[in-house]
Design a protein around this motif. Structure first.
Motif, mmCIF file in Angstrom:
data_model
loop_
_atom_site.group_PDB
_atom_site.id
_atom_site.type_symbol
_atom_site.label_atom_id
_atom_site.label_comp_id
_atom_site.label_asym_id
_atom_site.label_seq_id
_atom_site.Cartn_x
_atom_site.Cartn_y
_atom_site.Cartn_z
ATOM 1 N N HIS A 23 6.761 -6.221 -4.537
ATOM 2 C CA HIS A 23 5.861 -5.192 -3.749
ATOM 3 C C HIS A 23 4.726 -5.010 -4.893
ATOM 4 N N ASP A 79 1.675 -4.582 -4.471
ATOM 5 C CA ASP A 79 0.624 -3.731 -3.779
ATOM 6 C C ASP A 79 0.972 -2.387 -3.571
ATOM 7 N N ALA A 80 2.512 -2.016 -3.849
ATOM 8 C CA ALA A 80 2.998 -0.567 -3.606
ATOM 9 C C ALA A 80 2.412 -0.059 -4.962
ATOM 10 N N THR A 81 2.321 1.346 -4.841
ATOM 11 C CA THR A 81 1.995 2.208 -5.925
ATOM 12 C C THR A 81 3.136 2.850 -6.258
ATOM 13 N N LEU A 82 3.710 2.727 -7.669
ATOM 14 C CA LEU A 82 4.981 3.369 -7.900
ATOM 15 C C LEU A 82 5.048 4.381 -8.781
ATOM 16 N N HIS A 83 5.727 5.391 -8.600
ATOM 17 C CA HIS A 83 5.846 6.892 -9.407
ATOM 18 C C HIS A 83 7.227 6.800 -9.942
ATOM 19 N N GLY A 119 0.938 -1.194 0.106
ATOM 20 C CA GLY A 119 0.009 0.005 0.099
ATOM 21 C C GLY A 119 0.739 1.259 -0.056
ATOM 22 N N ARG A 165 3.332 4.158 -1.311
ATOM 23 C CA ARG A 165 3.587 4.985 -2.454
ATOM 24 C C ARG A 165 5.114 5.076 -2.678
ATOM 25 N N ARG A 179 8.414 -3.714 -8.597
ATOM 26 C CA ARG A 179 6.964 -4.216 -8.852
ATOM 27 C C ARG A 179 7.009 -5.696 -8.540
#
Length: 50
Positions: free
Chosen positions: A31, A33-37, A10, A12, A28
C-alpha cells in the motif's frame, strides 16, 4: 494481518509496537499510497525499524 486490516489508498495507518518494522515493510510494499505512522518505545527495537 495486512489483508485483515483492509487498508485502502490514502488511509493513515498506525502501527503501535512496531518492533523491527517487518509489518511496516509489508504495508509499504502493498500500500504505497497509505501514510504509515510507527510507534516503538523500546530503544533497541526502534533502532532497527526500516
Amino acid at each position: 494481518m495486512v489483508d485483515a486490516a483492509e487498508i485502502e489508498a490514502g488511509m493513515r495507518v498506525l502501527e503501535p509496537s512496531a518492533g523491527a518494522g517487518a509489518l511496516a515493510s509489508e504495508i509499504r510494499a502493498r500500500h504505497p499510497d497509505a501514510t504509515l505512522h510507527l510507534i516503538e518505545l523500546s530503544p533497541h527495537a526502534a533502532g532497527h525499524v526500516v
